[in-house]
Design an enzyme around this catalytic site. Sequence first.
Site, short mmCIF file in Angstrom:
data_model
loop_
_atom_site.label_atom_id
_atom_site.label_comp_id
_atom_site.label_asym_id
_atom_site.label_seq_id
_atom_site.Cartn_x
_atom_site.Cartn_y
_atom_site.Cartn_z
N SER A 32 -77.71 40.04 -17.85
CA SER A 32 -78.21 41.41 -17.67
C SER A 32 -79.35 41.72 -18.64
O SER A 32 -79.26 41.48 -19.85
CB SER A 32 -77.08 42.42 -17.88
N LYS A 39 -69.16 47.50 -8.68
CA LYS A 39 -69.80 48.70 -8.11
C LYS A 39 -68.92 49.43 -7.08
O LYS A 39 -69.03 50.63 -6.93
CB LYS A 39 -71.14 48.33 -7.46
N ASN A 63 -73.56 52.44 -9.36
CA ASN A 63 -74.08 51.55 -10.42
C ASN A 63 -74.19 52.26 -11.77
O ASN A 63 -74.53 51.64 -12.76
CB ASN A 63 -75.44 50.94 -10.03
N ASP A 96 -79.83 52.87 -7.33
CA ASP A 96 -80.54 51.72 -6.75
C ASP A 96 -81.54 52.14 -5.66
O ASP A 96 -82.66 51.62 -5.62
CB ASP A 96 -79.55 50.71 -6.16
N GLY A 137 -75.02 44.32 1.96
CA GLY A 137 -74.11 44.53 0.82
C GLY A 137 -74.50 45.81 0.08
O GLY A 137 -75.23 46.66 0.61
N THR A 189 -73.38 38.23 8.43
CA THR A 189 -72.24 38.75 9.21
C THR A 189 -72.78 39.93 10.01
O THR A 189 -72.95 41.04 9.48
CB THR A 189 -71.11 39.21 8.25
N TYR A 229 -84.61 39.84 -9.41
CA TYR A 229 -85.58 39.93 -10.51
C TYR A 229 -85.59 38.62 -11.26
O TYR A 229 -84.56 38.09 -11.62
CB TYR A 229 -85.31 41.12 -11.42
P1 NAP Z 1 -73.40 41.97 -2.23
O1 NAP Z 1 -72.84 43.34 -2.10
O2 NAP Z 1 -72.49 40.85 -2.59
O3 NAP Z 1 -74.12 41.63 -0.82
C1 NAP Z 1 -74.68 40.38 -0.58
C2 NAP Z 1 -75.40 40.37 0.77
O4 NAP Z 1 -76.13 39.14 0.85
C3 NAP Z 1 -74.48 40.41 1.97
O5 NAP Z 1 -75.11 41.15 2.98
C4 NAP Z 1 -74.35 38.94 2.36
O6 NAP Z 1 -74.15 38.72 3.75
C5 NAP Z 1 -75.74 38.42 2.01
N1 NAP Z 1 -75.75 36.99 1.73
C6 NAP Z 1 -75.10 36.36 0.72
N2 NAP Z 1 -75.36 35.04 0.77
C7 NAP Z 1 -76.20 34.84 1.82
C8 NAP Z 1 -76.84 33.69 2.39
N3 NAP Z 1 -76.68 32.48 1.85
N4 NAP Z 1 -77.62 33.86 3.47
C9 NAP Z 1 -77.81 35.09 4.02
N5 NAP Z 1 -77.24 36.21 3.51
C10 NAP Z 1 -76.45 36.08 2.43
O7 NAP Z 1 -74.56 41.92 -3.31
P2 NAP Z 1 -75.53 43.11 -3.80
O8 NAP Z 1 -74.91 43.82 -4.94
O9 NAP Z 1 -75.93 43.89 -2.60
O10 NAP Z 1 -76.77 42.29 -4.39
C11 NAP Z 1 -77.68 41.62 -3.53
C12 NAP Z 1 -78.93 41.25 -4.29
O11 NAP Z 1 -79.60 42.41 -4.73
C13 NAP Z 1 -78.67 40.42 -5.56
O12 NAP Z 1 -79.55 39.32 -5.57
C14 NAP Z 1 -79.00 41.35 -6.71
O13 NAP Z 1 -79.58 40.65 -7.79
C15 NAP Z 1 -80.05 42.26 -6.07
N6 NAP Z 1 -80.09 43.57 -6.74
C16 NAP Z 1 -81.22 43.88 -7.45
C17 NAP Z 1 -81.32 45.10 -8.09
C18 NAP Z 1 -82.57 45.42 -8.88
O14 NAP Z 1 -82.56 46.41 -9.62
N7 NAP Z 1 -83.63 44.67 -8.74
C19 NAP Z 1 -80.29 46.04 -8.00
C20 NAP Z 1 -79.15 45.70 -7.26
C21 NAP Z 1 -79.07 44.45 -6.63
P3 NAP Z 1 -72.67 38.72 4.43
O15 NAP Z 1 -72.34 40.13 4.69
O16 NAP Z 1 -72.87 37.93 5.68
O17 NAP Z 1 -71.77 38.06 3.44
#
Ligand code: NAP
Length: 306
Positions: free
Chosen positions: A38, A89, A110, A125, A152, A176, A255
Amino acid sequence: MKKRKPPKSVYTLADLKKGIDIDPPIRLGVFGDPVEHSLSPQMQNAALKHCKIDIQYARFHILPNELREALDLVRKKEFVGINLTIPHKVAAIELADRCDDDVKRIGAANVIKIEAGKLRGFNTDGRGFSRAVREEFSVDLRDMRVLVLGAGGAARAIARQCAKENCERLVIANGTFEKGQQLADSLRNFFEGPRVLGPVARLQAIPWEERAFQFQIANVDLIVNATPVGLNRGDPSPIPSRLLAPHLMVYDTIYSAKRTPLVSAAIEAGARGANGLSMLLHQGALAFESWFPREAPIEVMRKALL
Ligand code: NAP
């Protein structure tokens, strides 16, 4: 004069229970598992120092089964607030005393603010993403045609923000499919307006397939990666560069100091691309503003992140 102890890089529930004897005292932090990566402490501590607020922000490695106790402890120890990252979260919503409407609809918090011993959940977010897009591409989400990859927590916050800001089209692609469809259905009431866009739907979920991407890419302006694809070394771009086109803006929420595979693919295709550092910055600035009644020192926070 009392010698200041250096802070640990990561604290645990045991540290919270025992009490952390450090000056200035830790009254803000991020709970996650894992949490070592982080970047929030460097950004928030720079802001605290700049604003002469004499407390500090720390990382806490908190396991899922420890979250309830950890939140109870920070409440009792009069913390100002907490950031939540993977995997807390969703679970935090049930443990907070009160959550913003957006948190309930997105299904993820968050940020926690501790007010008079009560935990209040926020989600910064979506707004952080909106500010990041404006900063990176000088455009507003309003009137944009957006393709969101993922369904997600991050994707739900982003998709909802696009809908609230009246984007022209919203397409959700998720592995999915049913989850993407559910997300689209939850936003249906934002897209009931009379706008006519020809043969393409204003709101739809699509399968995670090359053919579907190919068709949609001709009909969107902004692609957002809200999946972790690209996070690990050797990951491919979620959309190959041959499918991308120069008219696109491509925002990857991952990031990283370097270009992510998707940002590289966008640049190779002649499109504009940006990674998630700006979203991290803006969601953090909004969190700061939920904890303190003052504007976040955004340039100080940006410099600390870079
Ligand atoms: P999450 O709730 O676990 O959701 C993950 C999502 O990604 C789901 O829709 C999942 O699909 C999909 N996924 C996972 N593996 C995959 C693959 N191999 N191929 C295609 N789809 C895949 O995670 P989250 O909290 O939303 O975070 C997602 C991303 O956002 C992370 O990389 C995180 O670093 C980034 N993020 C960035 C910030 C920022 O401030 N820059 C803030 C928050 C999050 P299924 O439903 O099919 O499993």
